[in-house]
Enzyme design. Structure first.
Site, PDB file in Angstrom:
ATOM      1  N   GLU A   1      34.201  -3.299   1.269  1.00  0.00           N
ATOM      2  CA  GLU A   1      32.901  -2.635   1.094  1.00  0.00           C
ATOM      3  C   GLU A   1      33.043  -1.279   0.428  1.00  0.00           C
ATOM      4  O   GLU A   1      32.243  -0.902  -0.427  1.00  0.00           O
ATOM      5  CB  GLU A   1      32.195  -2.484   2.454  1.00  0.00           C
TER       6      GLU A   1
ATOM      7  N   ASP B   1      37.166  -2.385   6.210  1.00  0.00           N
ATOM      8  CA  ASP B   1      37.952  -1.445   5.400  1.00  0.00           C
ATOM      9  C   ASP B   1      37.387  -0.041   5.594  1.00  0.00           C
ATOM     10  O   ASP B   1      36.270   0.129   6.109  1.00  0.00           O
ATOM     11  CB  ASP B   1      37.919  -1.821   3.906  1.00  0.00           C
TER      12      ASP B   1
HETATM   13  C1  LIG Z   1      26.347   3.316   3.909  1.00  0.00           C
HETATM   14  C2  LIG Z   1      27.738   2.696   3.989  1.00  0.00           C
HETATM   15  N1  LIG Z   1      28.335   2.981   5.235  1.00  0.00           N
HETATM   16  C3  LIG Z   1      28.626   3.238   2.870  1.00  0.00           C
HETATM   17  O1  LIG Z   1      29.332   4.192   3.092  1.00  0.00           O
HETATM   18  N2  LIG Z   1      28.577   2.619   1.696  1.00  0.00           N
HETATM   19  C4  LIG Z   1      29.308   3.052   0.531  1.00  0.00           C
HETATM   20  C5  LIG Z   1      29.385   1.842  -0.339  1.00  0.00           C
HETATM   21  C6  LIG Z   1      29.768   2.031  -1.754  1.00  0.00           C
HETATM   22  C7  LIG Z   1      30.990   2.325  -2.244  1.00  0.00           C
HETATM   23  N3  LIG Z   1      30.826   2.313  -3.598  1.00  0.00           N
HETATM   24  C8  LIG Z   1      29.597   2.005  -3.855  1.00  0.00           C
HETATM   25  N4  LIG Z   1      28.943   1.821  -2.741  1.00  0.00           N
HETATM   26  C9  LIG Z   1      28.580   4.216  -0.127  1.00  0.00           C
HETATM   27  O2  LIG Z   1      27.364   4.350   0.020  1.00  0.00           O
HETATM   28  O3  LIG Z   1      29.276   5.005  -0.797  1.00  0.00           O
HETATM   29 ZN   LIG Z   2      30.110   1.572   5.695  1.00  0.00          ZN
HETATM   30 ZN   LIG Z   3      31.450   3.939   3.770  1.00  0.00          ZN
END
Ligand SMILES: C[C@H](N)C(=O)N[C@@H](Cc1c[nH]cn1)C(=O)O
Ligand SMILES: [Zn+2]
Ligand SMILES: [Zn+2]
Length: 478
Positions: free
Chosen positions: A166, A100
């Site tokens: 995610e 996603d």
């Molecule tokens: C580090 C990863 N690629 C990422 O972007 N994770 C998101 C995941 C997330 C969304 N809501 C809470 N965590 C982020 O770090 O924002």
């Molecule tokens: Zn990511």
């Molecule tokens: Zn991300």
């Protein structure tokens, strides 16, 4: 360099146009997990991965996760799990990624269409999801294909777990991983995740820590419907007036969180830890380049890295229900929902953070003496994670970096969050490594997200080389 790796690297170079086409197809699917009406596209992206994996000869299953919590009318997209190879003499590596993406619209300020991979003359491949996380996910598939086409035996058994939620807090995945830990994931010897970024643009890194993320909304309502500000302005208490005061009380201009009790939850900084930051290959110029300005809170790299990796931060994200279009509409919104999140670090526990947030918001709202109604809601939370970089999994990755990039990687932590990292560690009991492909200037989550062609192609070499080195490392657990 082992002759097999040499042949693998040459094959990756030879197949680069084909690998870029695969990324082009993936970017063209707008798999935005946070927008209800894009859910079929998220499912379509899962199906794309499923069919690509099947074509490569992997055993693939699309596992349903049931209805989405708080939005029961929506089915969660399936987790795509796959196995490539089942040789008991080989190690088994579990890799995770997400298919996603964050929302994107040309009107947000993109220079190109966000869901069309556009490559410029510097080899920058622009498109939503190019670096986060479609490029790295396809990296694993490309590594399989390059081994096949170079007639090189695949060095490990590969288990894959690709999710479609995610960017929305990995809804439903924790339960799935825990349920499969002793089933589909039972043979796992170590875990590798490629879903973060280098600190700069030249030097690769291995990542052993992530911040957690607790996401909240504050809902303030009063009038029965939106109002004319000429008719009701000065007569009705306005939800937006209250909300901006409450949101404005959370954090100051220098990022200092104003919620009582938060800083007391943070693990104290030791002298030994302080000394680690000076040797990291990172400059304020790197930061200015990726930030696109010089509006930094700190002037030095040590304070900046600590603020990103080992201290919490609070960010305000937006206000639902507020008038945000261009122009000058004289409306009083009846209900507004402010969104903010806290990036958490050791030793902050989620329930304690929730309690402090709720107490703060209620205290500030009460002090306004407003007749409106205020509710704080925890949207989703994921815990921070810190692992041991002395494990053979990290040693193999460090050797892989040296074989591809001819440098020793930095050991870094990361300001972002990948909530399932800790879940994988706890459910499998195995070491987890973060092995990034993209660089600091990739603008993940932002407009003009990109992945450099070099990072993609050398990244595919890195993933294959990592698996080859994993196969050779003695399994001394530490
Ligand atoms: C580090 C990863 N690629 C990422 O972007 N994770 C998101 C995941 C997330 C969304 N809501 C809470 N965590 C982020 O770090 O924002
Ligand atoms: Zn990511
Ligand atoms: Zn991300």
């Amino acid at each position: 360099m082992a002759p097999q790796l040499d042949a693998y690297f040459s094959k990756v170079d030879e197949l680069q146009d084909h690998f870029i086409e695969r990324l082009r197809k993936a970017v063209a699917i707008p798999s935005v997990s946070s927008e209800d009406d894009r859910r079929p596209e998220v499912v379509r992206m899962g199906k794309f991965l499923e069919s690509e994996l099947k074509a490569l000869g992997a055993h693939v299953e699309a596992r349903p996760l049931g209805p989405q919590p708080h939005k029961e009318y929506l089915e969660l997209p399936p987790v795509i799990i796959a196995r490539y190879g089942e040789d008991p003499k080989k190690k088994t590596i579990l890799v995770y990624g997400h298919y996603d993406v964050q929302p994107a619209a040309k009107e947000d300020g993109w220079a190109t269409e966000p869901f069309e991979l556009t490559i410029d003359d510097k080899g920058r491949m622009f498109g939503r999801g190019s670096t986060d996380d479609k490029g790295p996910v396809l990296g694993w598939l490309n590594a399989i294909e390059a081994h096949q086409k170079a007639s090189i035996d695949f060095p490990v058994n590969l288990l894959m777990c690709f999710e479609g939620m995610e960017e929305y807090g990995s809804e439903g995945l924790d339960d799935f991983i825990n349920a499969e830990a002793k089933k589909f994931f039972k043979d796992t010897d170590a875990v590798c995740i490629s879903d973060n970024y280098w600190l700069g643009t030249e030097k690769p890194c291995l990542t052993y820590g992530l911040r957690g993320c607790s996401y909240y909304s504050i809902e303030i309502s009063g009038p029965g419907q939106d109002l004319h500000s000429g008719v009701f302005g000065g007569t009705a208490q306005e939800p937006m007036t209250d909300l901006v005061r409450v949101m404005g009380s959370l954090v100051d201009t220098n990022g200092k969180i104003q919620i009582d009790g938060i800083k007391e939850l943070v693990a104290p900084l030791t002298e030994e830890e302080k000394s680690l930051y000076k040797d990291i290959a990172f400059t304020m110029d790197n930061l200015h380049e990726s930030l696109g300005s010089k509006t930094t809170i700190f002037e030095d790299k040590e304070s900046t890295l600590m603020a990103r990796w080992r201290f919490p931060s609070l960010s305000l994200h937006g206000i639902e229900g507020a008038f945000s279009a261009p122009g000058a509409k004289t409306v009083i919104p009846a209900k507004v929902i402010g969104k903010f999140s806290i990036r958490t670090v050791p030793n902050m526990e989620i329930p304690e953070v929730n309690r402090l947030v709720e107490a703060h918001v209620n205290k500030v709202f009460k002090s306004l003496n407003s007749k409106n109604t205020c509710k704080v809601i925890e949207q989703h939370s994921g815990k921070w994670w810190v692992a041991s970089p002395k494990h053979w999994n990290f040693t193999a990755a460090a050797k892989a970096v040296e074989s591809v990039f001819k440098v020793q990687p930095d050991l870094t932590r990361e300001g972002g969050s990948i909530p399932v990292t800790l879940t994988f560690e706890q459910a499998t009991g195995k070491n987890v490594l973060l092995l990034p492909m993209g660089s600091s200037t990739d603008a993940a989550h932002s407009i003009n997200e990109k992945l450099d062609k070099r990072n993609y192609i050398e990244g595919i070499k890195l993933l294959g080389s990592y698996l080859a080195h994993v196969a050779e490392e003695p399994m001394n657990e530490s």
